[in-house]
Write an enzyme that holds these catalytic residues in place. Structure first.
Site, PDB file in Angstrom:
ATOM      1  NE  ARG A 184       7.805  -2.563   6.062  1.00  0.00           N
ATOM      2  CZ  ARG A 184       6.659  -2.426   6.659  1.00  0.00           C
ATOM      3  NH1 ARG A 184       5.881  -1.673   5.206  1.00  0.00           N
ATOM      4  NH2 ARG A 184       5.769  -2.835   6.949  1.00  0.00           N
ATOM      5  NE  ARG A 241       2.227  -4.729  10.996  1.00  0.00           N
ATOM      6  CZ  ARG A 241       3.327  -4.669  10.726  1.00  0.00           C
ATOM      7  NH1 ARG A 241       4.237  -4.842  10.635  1.00  0.00           N
ATOM      8  NH2 ARG A 241       3.546  -4.234   9.167  1.00  0.00           N
ATOM      9  CE  LYS A 270      -1.873  -1.063   3.733  1.00  0.00           C
ATOM     10  NZ  LYS A 270      -1.548  -2.039   4.630  1.00  0.00           N
ATOM     11  NE  ARG A 285       6.829  -0.312  10.319  1.00  0.00           N
ATOM     12  CZ  ARG A 285       5.643  -0.015   9.034  1.00  0.00           C
ATOM     13  NH1 ARG A 285       5.673   0.472   8.476  1.00  0.00           N
ATOM     14  NH2 ARG A 285       3.859  -0.974   9.510  1.00  0.00           N
ATOM     15  NE  ARG A 301      -4.825  -0.270   9.734  1.00  0.00           N
ATOM     16  CZ  ARG A 301      -3.722  -0.329   9.204  1.00  0.00           C
ATOM     17  NH1 ARG A 301      -3.148  -1.540   9.677  1.00  0.00           N
ATOM     18  NH2 ARG A 301      -2.823   0.261   8.918  1.00  0.00           N
TER      19      ARG A 301
HETATM   20  P1  AP5 Z   1       5.049  -1.617   2.084  1.00  0.00           P
HETATM   21  O1  AP5 Z   1       4.372  -1.717   0.217  1.00  0.00           O
HETATM   22  O2  AP5 Z   1       5.860  -0.938   2.334  1.00  0.00           O
HETATM   23  O3  AP5 Z   1       3.031  -2.281   2.232  1.00  0.00           O
HETATM   24  P2  AP5 Z   1       2.503  -1.679   2.941  1.00  0.00           P
HETATM   25  O4  AP5 Z   1       1.310  -2.961   2.535  1.00  0.00           O
HETATM   26  O5  AP5 Z   1       2.338  -0.298   3.267  1.00  0.00           O
HETATM   27  O6  AP5 Z   1       2.554  -2.362   4.342  1.00  0.00           O
HETATM   28  P3  AP5 Z   1       2.859  -1.536   6.258  1.00  0.00           P
HETATM   29  O7  AP5 Z   1       3.490  -2.704   7.197  1.00  0.00           O
HETATM   30  O8  AP5 Z   1       3.598  -0.435   5.848  1.00  0.00           O
HETATM   31  O9  AP5 Z   1       0.870  -1.737   6.293  1.00  0.00           O
HETATM   32  P4  AP5 Z   1       0.572  -2.145   7.369  1.00  0.00           P
HETATM   33  O10 AP5 Z   1      -1.294  -1.726   7.120  1.00  0.00           O
HETATM   34  O11 AP5 Z   1       0.769  -3.062   8.011  1.00  0.00           O
HETATM   35  O12 AP5 Z   1       1.275  -1.112   8.813  1.00  0.00           O
HETATM   36  P5  AP5 Z   1       0.370   0.585   8.907  1.00  0.00           P
HETATM   37  O13 AP5 Z   1       1.745   1.649   8.897  1.00  0.00           O
HETATM   38  O14 AP5 Z   1      -0.652   1.420   8.118  1.00  0.00           O
HETATM   39  O15 AP5 Z   1       5.836  -3.113   1.536  1.00  0.00           O
HETATM   40  C1  AP5 Z   1       6.219  -3.851   1.869  1.00  0.00           C
HETATM   41  C2  AP5 Z   1       7.474  -4.262   2.154  1.00  0.00           C
HETATM   42  O16 AP5 Z   1       7.153  -5.501   0.479  1.00  0.00           O
HETATM   43  C3  AP5 Z   1       8.751  -3.412   1.715  1.00  0.00           C
HETATM   44  O17 AP5 Z   1       9.814  -3.355   1.731  1.00  0.00           O
HETATM   45  C4  AP5 Z   1       8.331  -2.878  -0.457  1.00  0.00           C
HETATM   46  O18 AP5 Z   1       9.563  -2.391  -0.615  1.00  0.00           O
HETATM   47  C5  AP5 Z   1       8.188  -4.474  -0.723  1.00  0.00           C
HETATM   48  N1  AP5 Z   1       6.997  -4.515  -2.033  1.00  0.00           N
HETATM   49  C6  AP5 Z   1       6.345  -3.790  -1.603  1.00  0.00           C
HETATM   50  N2  AP5 Z   1       5.525  -4.364  -2.935  1.00  0.00           N
HETATM   51  C7  AP5 Z   1       6.245  -5.493  -3.465  1.00  0.00           C
HETATM   52  C8  AP5 Z   1       7.122  -6.213  -4.789  1.00  0.00           C
HETATM   53  N3  AP5 Z   1       5.422  -5.898  -5.673  1.00  0.00           N
HETATM   54  N4  AP5 Z   1       7.432  -6.965  -4.748  1.00  0.00           N
HETATM   55  C9  AP5 Z   1       8.020  -6.836  -4.243  1.00  0.00           C
HETATM   56  N5  AP5 Z   1       8.493  -6.570  -2.603  1.00  0.00           N
HETATM   57  C10 AP5 Z   1       7.114  -5.540  -2.708  1.00  0.00           C
HETATM   58  O19 AP5 Z   1      -0.053   0.786  10.013  1.00  0.00           O
HETATM   59  C11 AP5 Z   1       0.881  -0.005  11.671  1.00  0.00           C
HETATM   60  C12 AP5 Z   1       0.533   0.486  12.727  1.00  0.00           C
HETATM   61  O20 AP5 Z   1      -0.211   1.769  12.892  1.00  0.00           O
HETATM   62  C13 AP5 Z   1      -0.648  -0.728  12.701  1.00  0.00           C
HETATM   63  O21 AP5 Z   1       0.265  -1.847  12.938  1.00  0.00           O
HETATM   64  C14 AP5 Z   1      -1.892  -0.151  13.713  1.00  0.00           C
HETATM   65  O22 AP5 Z   1      -1.284  -0.454  14.831  1.00  0.00           O
HETATM   66  C15 AP5 Z   1      -1.317   1.282  13.513  1.00  0.00           C
HETATM   67  N6  AP5 Z   1      -2.878   2.258  12.740  1.00  0.00           N
HETATM   68  C16 AP5 Z   1      -2.303   2.527  11.730  1.00  0.00           C
HETATM   69  N7  AP5 Z   1      -3.738   2.739  10.496  1.00  0.00           N
HETATM   70  C17 AP5 Z   1      -4.452   2.134  12.080  1.00  0.00           C
HETATM   71  C18 AP5 Z   1      -5.937   2.574  11.687  1.00  0.00           C
HETATM   72  N8  AP5 Z   1      -6.350   2.823  10.471  1.00  0.00           N
HETATM   73  N9  AP5 Z   1      -6.711   1.631  13.037  1.00  0.00           N
HETATM   74  C19 AP5 Z   1      -5.986   1.079  14.273  1.00  0.00           C
HETATM   75  N10 AP5 Z   1      -4.759   0.966  13.122  1.00  0.00           N
HETATM   76  C20 AP5 Z   1      -3.637   1.913  12.866  1.00  0.00           C
END
Ligand code: AP5
Length: 213
Positions: A126, A170, A13, A159, A87
């Site tokens: 990552r 998660r 994402k 991270r 989410r």
């Molecule tokens: P990346 O693009 O970083 O993936 P992502 O989907 O953004 O993953 P996140 O871990 O950031 O999502 P998340 O939803 O768990 O965490 P968030 O930060 O929102 O890609 C991942 C890896 O793969 C990278 O190394 C990239 O280079 C690689 N990659 C990508 N595409 C690829 C491809 N096609 N081929 C090969 N490699 C690839 O949230 C963090 C925390 O915040 C949550 O756990 C929660 O505690 C809190 N939080 C955030 N939003 C909320 C909410 N709405 N409600 C409650 N708590 C929340």
């Protein structure tokens, strides 16, 4: 048109949102990024969010919804990509209310589909810049050997929530709370599913096609 990009942790994402923002000139609204910035800044919001996010748990809806409401108002009508919000179903209901209240709408809810075994590999490999957030991956987009970010000179780190036991929590939180949003948006005629496997550029091409660009 405002867009929601959702999917499991590690689906890509953040990676794809950054590319879309550059291509379409939209604002990027990532609750994960907002929480990480607040944690880094040691703000009251950050101290509260840290209790949950470092354990892989969701931050309570009441905190998260208030934060998004504030940010949407700040955007003053600029189109945005939502990444990581909503989410939970209560967050999705709150978003619908917020958009209506501000005379806005959601054009599409795009689900990035990636199988679980691949998610685990993406998350454990990552690495991110602790300054600008630029994302690397040990196998597919390796960081410089000296761990100095090539974009801003910051330090590249892992991270805290990318440790295997936290990833497990998660993924469980995703299954219990976020997976039901697929049906939520399907029943409202807004769901588009995009295959998130394969190379980053290939996913981006499919995403652009799905969005009509
Ligand atoms: P990346 O693009 O970083 O993936 P992502 O989907 O953004 O993953 P996140 O871990 O950031 O999502 P998340 O939803 O768990 O965490 P968030 O930060 O929102 O890609 C991942 C890896 O793969 C990278 O190394 C990239 O280079 C690689 N990659 C990508 N595409 C690829 C491809 N096609 N081929 C090969 N490699 C690839 O949230 C963090 C925390 O915040 C949550 O756990 C929660 O505690 C809190 N939080 C955030 N939003 C909320 C909410 N709405 N409600 C409650 N708590 C929340």
């Amino acid at each position: 048109m405002n867009i929601l990009l959702f999917g499991p942790p590690g689906a890509g994402k953040g990676t794809q949102s950054a590319m879309l923002v550059e291509k379409l000139g939209m604002a990027h609204l990532s609750t994960g990024d907002l929480f990480r910035a607040a944690i880094k800044g040691g703000t009251p919001l950050g101290l509260e969010a840290k209790k949950y996010s470092e354990q892989g748990k969701l931050v309570p809806d009441s905190i998260t919804i208030g934060l998004v409401e504030e940010k949407i108002k700040d955007l003053k009508g600029v189109s945005f990509i939502l990444d990581g919000f909503p989410r939970t179903v209560p967050q999705a209901d709150a978003l619908a209310g917020l958009l209506e209240k501000n005379g806005l709408n959601l054009g599409q809810a795009v689900f990035l589909s990636v199988p679980f075994d691949l998610l685990f590999r993406r998350l454990t490999g990552r690495r991110v810049c602790s300054n600008c957030g630029n994302t690397y991956h040990l196998e597919t987009a390796p960081p410089p050997a000296n761990s100095v970010c090539e974009k801003c000179g910051g330090t590249v780190v892992q991270r805290k929530d990318d440790m295997p036991d936290v990833i497990k929590t998660r993924l469980e939180a995703y299954e219990a709370n976020t997976a039901p949003l697929k049906d939520y948006y399907r029943s409202r005629g807004l769901l588009t599913e995009v295959d998130g496997t394969g190379e980053v550029q290939g996913v981006f091409e499919r995403l652009k096609t799905a969005l009509g660009h």
